[in-house]
Design a protein around this motif. Structure first.
Motif, mmCIF file in Angstrom:
data_model
loop_
_atom_site.group_PDB
_atom_site.id
_atom_site.type_symbol
_atom_site.label_atom_id
_atom_site.label_comp_id
_atom_site.label_asym_id
_atom_site.label_seq_id
_atom_site.Cartn_x
_atom_site.Cartn_y
_atom_site.Cartn_z
ATOM 1 N N SER A 68 9.337 -3.830 -19.220
ATOM 2 C CA SER A 68 9.940 -4.086 -18.376
ATOM 3 C C SER A 68 9.346 -4.316 -17.275
ATOM 4 O O SER A 68 9.712 -4.966 -16.324
ATOM 5 C CB SER A 68 11.514 -3.819 -18.312
ATOM 6 N N ARG A 69 8.182 -4.391 -17.044
ATOM 7 C CA ARG A 69 7.197 -4.160 -16.180
ATOM 8 C C ARG A 69 6.745 -5.431 -15.097
ATOM 9 O O ARG A 69 7.150 -6.583 -15.916
ATOM 10 C CB ARG A 69 6.114 -3.279 -16.168
ATOM 11 N N LEU A 70 7.716 -5.197 -14.061
ATOM 12 C CA LEU A 70 7.348 -6.391 -12.804
ATOM 13 C C LEU A 70 5.629 -6.406 -12.298
ATOM 14 O O LEU A 70 5.343 -5.905 -12.094
ATOM 15 C CB LEU A 70 8.338 -6.609 -12.057
ATOM 16 N N ASP A 71 5.630 -7.639 -12.392
ATOM 17 C CA ASP A 71 4.479 -8.244 -11.487
ATOM 18 C C ASP A 71 4.566 -7.776 -10.169
ATOM 19 O O ASP A 71 5.553 -7.489 -9.872
ATOM 20 C CB ASP A 71 4.300 -9.647 -11.786
ATOM 21 N N VAL A 72 3.327 -7.738 -9.912
ATOM 22 C CA VAL A 72 2.937 -7.072 -8.799
ATOM 23 C C VAL A 72 2.797 -8.075 -8.015
ATOM 24 O O VAL A 72 1.834 -9.042 -7.524
ATOM 25 C CB VAL A 72 1.510 -6.436 -8.603
ATOM 26 N N PRO A 73 3.490 -8.022 -6.385
ATOM 27 C CA PRO A 73 3.755 -9.476 -5.942
ATOM 28 C C PRO A 73 1.811 -9.297 -5.114
ATOM 29 O O PRO A 73 1.891 -8.234 -4.568
ATOM 30 C CB PRO A 73 4.872 -9.178 -4.612
ATOM 31 N N ASP A 74 1.998 -10.311 -4.095
ATOM 32 C CA ASP A 74 0.821 -10.550 -3.004
ATOM 33 C C ASP A 74 0.833 -11.238 -2.232
ATOM 34 O O ASP A 74 0.558 -12.695 -2.025
ATOM 35 C CB ASP A 74 -0.161 -11.231 -4.051
ATOM 36 N N THR A 75 1.980 -11.006 -1.132
ATOM 37 C CA THR A 75 1.990 -11.529 -0.212
ATOM 38 C C THR A 75 1.393 -11.895 1.330
ATOM 39 O O THR A 75 1.526 -12.766 2.166
ATOM 40 C CB THR A 75 3.834 -11.689 0.589
ATOM 41 N N GLY A 76 0.089 -11.141 0.978
ATOM 42 C CA GLY A 76 -0.437 -10.581 1.829
ATOM 43 C C GLY A 76 0.187 -9.925 2.760
ATOM 44 O O GLY A 76 -0.821 -9.332 4.514
ATOM 45 N N SER A 77 1.137 -8.416 2.236
ATOM 46 C CA SER A 77 0.943 -7.893 4.122
ATOM 47 C C SER A 77 1.314 -6.600 2.823
ATOM 48 O O SER A 77 2.757 -6.983 2.098
ATOM 49 C CB SER A 77 2.190 -8.558 4.879
ATOM 50 N N LEU A 78 1.490 -5.980 3.218
ATOM 51 C CA LEU A 78 2.124 -4.637 2.930
ATOM 52 C C LEU A 78 3.648 -4.480 3.042
ATOM 53 O O LEU A 78 4.758 -4.209 1.471
ATOM 54 C CB LEU A 78 2.215 -2.849 3.004
ATOM 55 N N ARG A 79 4.249 -4.367 3.948
ATOM 56 C CA ARG A 79 5.514 -4.621 3.870
ATOM 57 C C ARG A 79 6.159 -5.636 3.285
ATOM 58 O O ARG A 79 7.209 -5.497 1.866
ATOM 59 C CB ARG A 79 6.115 -4.592 5.534
ATOM 60 N N ASP A 181 10.870 0.446 6.212
ATOM 61 C CA ASP A 181 10.916 0.200 7.804
ATOM 62 C C ASP A 181 10.970 1.210 8.792
ATOM 63 O O ASP A 181 9.679 1.775 9.270
ATOM 64 C CB ASP A 181 11.541 -1.191 8.636
ATOM 65 N N THR A 182 11.567 1.995 8.451
ATOM 66 C CA THR A 182 12.249 3.776 9.013
ATOM 67 C C THR A 182 11.625 4.640 8.224
ATOM 68 O O THR A 182 11.413 5.582 9.066
ATOM 69 C CB THR A 182 13.144 3.861 9.584
ATOM 70 N N ILE A 183 11.118 4.285 6.757
ATOM 71 C CA ILE A 183 11.033 6.073 5.877
ATOM 72 C C ILE A 183 8.861 5.965 5.805
ATOM 73 O O ILE A 183 9.157 6.259 5.944
ATOM 74 C CB ILE A 183 11.477 5.862 5.347
ATOM 75 N N PHE A 184 9.437 4.860 4.963
ATOM 76 C CA PHE A 184 7.930 3.780 3.994
ATOM 77 C C PHE A 184 7.073 4.515 5.213
ATOM 78 O O PHE A 184 5.595 5.116 5.205
ATOM 79 C CB PHE A 184 7.937 3.013 2.694
ATOM 80 N N LEU A 185 7.042 2.687 6.256
ATOM 81 C CA LEU A 185 6.113 2.668 6.807
ATOM 82 C C LEU A 185 5.449 3.476 7.734
ATOM 83 O O LEU A 185 4.139 3.698 7.891
ATOM 84 C CB LEU A 185 5.750 0.993 6.638
ATOM 85 N N PRO A 186 6.235 4.251 8.633
ATOM 86 C CA PRO A 186 5.531 4.654 9.229
ATOM 87 C C PRO A 186 4.841 6.300 8.854
ATOM 88 O O PRO A 186 3.910 6.773 9.822
ATOM 89 C CB PRO A 186 7.378 5.661 10.167
#
Length: 189
Positions: A68-79, A181-186
């Motif tokens: 069930s592993r999902l593909d890794v997205p590559d949107t151009g930004s970590l967020r 936005d408030t927990i992970f990225l900081p």
């Protein structure tokens, strides 16, 4: 007469049958006989691969997590990569997460294992996927590599799992954004 399965095809059929029995009955009523019947094979065939019921349960769960592993997205930004992956988990994996946690409480109690042992990203292949996702963010200069501990990399997904397990339902999108936005990225900037 159906063609006889061997090797990887037989193992997959057994593990798929074991997962189906586990999700239908839970660990407490999980039996090797039920798995053998559902897979259309015999006990000796199963016991050549797994020594007992608990080995089979562990193998079935790990097999299902790998499948069930999902593909890794590559949107151009970590967020957006993290949010995209969380949204995909949220929309497609709530039942899987719920089953693994709720149906296996007795398994963990009887075997003395912890839920983390069955979610081990090294065993399920998820570590490599997250390494790719975070490696791209480092290459783009979005995060400081020294801040990317294993705990920090798993944090948004651990919080998502926690949210799912408190409601047994998909998590609202605004909550996913709040986690990122408030927990992970900081923590990584």
């Amino acid at each position: 007469m159906p063609e006889r399965r061997r090797g990887a095809a037989l193992e997959k059929a057994l593990l798929d049958a074991a997962w189906e029995v586990l999700t239908d009955t839970g660990y407490a009523r999980f039996t090797v006989d039920a798995v053998v019947k559902r897979a259309g094979t015999s006990p000796p065939v199963l016991y050549r691969r797994w020594s007992d019921r608990d080995d089979l349960v562990r193998a079935a769960v790990l097999h299902t997590l790998k499948e069930s592993r999902l593909d890794v997205p590559d949107t151009g930004s970590l967020r957006e990569d993290v949010l995209t992956l969380m949204r995909e988990i949220n929309s497609t994996r709530v039942q899987l997460i719920t089953v693994v946690q709720t149906h296996l409480a007795d398994y963990h109690r009887e075997t003395g294992t912890s839920p983390a042992e069955l979610r081990d990203p090294l065993v399920t292949g998820r570590a490599e996927a997250l390494d790719v996702l975070f490696g791209r963010a480092v290459d783009r200069g979005e995060v400081a590599p020294e801040l990317l501990t294993e705990r920090i990399k798993s944090l948004p997904f651990d919080l998502l799992r926690h949210e799912i397990l408190t409601t047994f339902a998909p998590v609202p999108d605004h909550t996913l954004e709040e986690i990122v936005d408030t927990i992970f990225l900081p923590l990584v900037r």
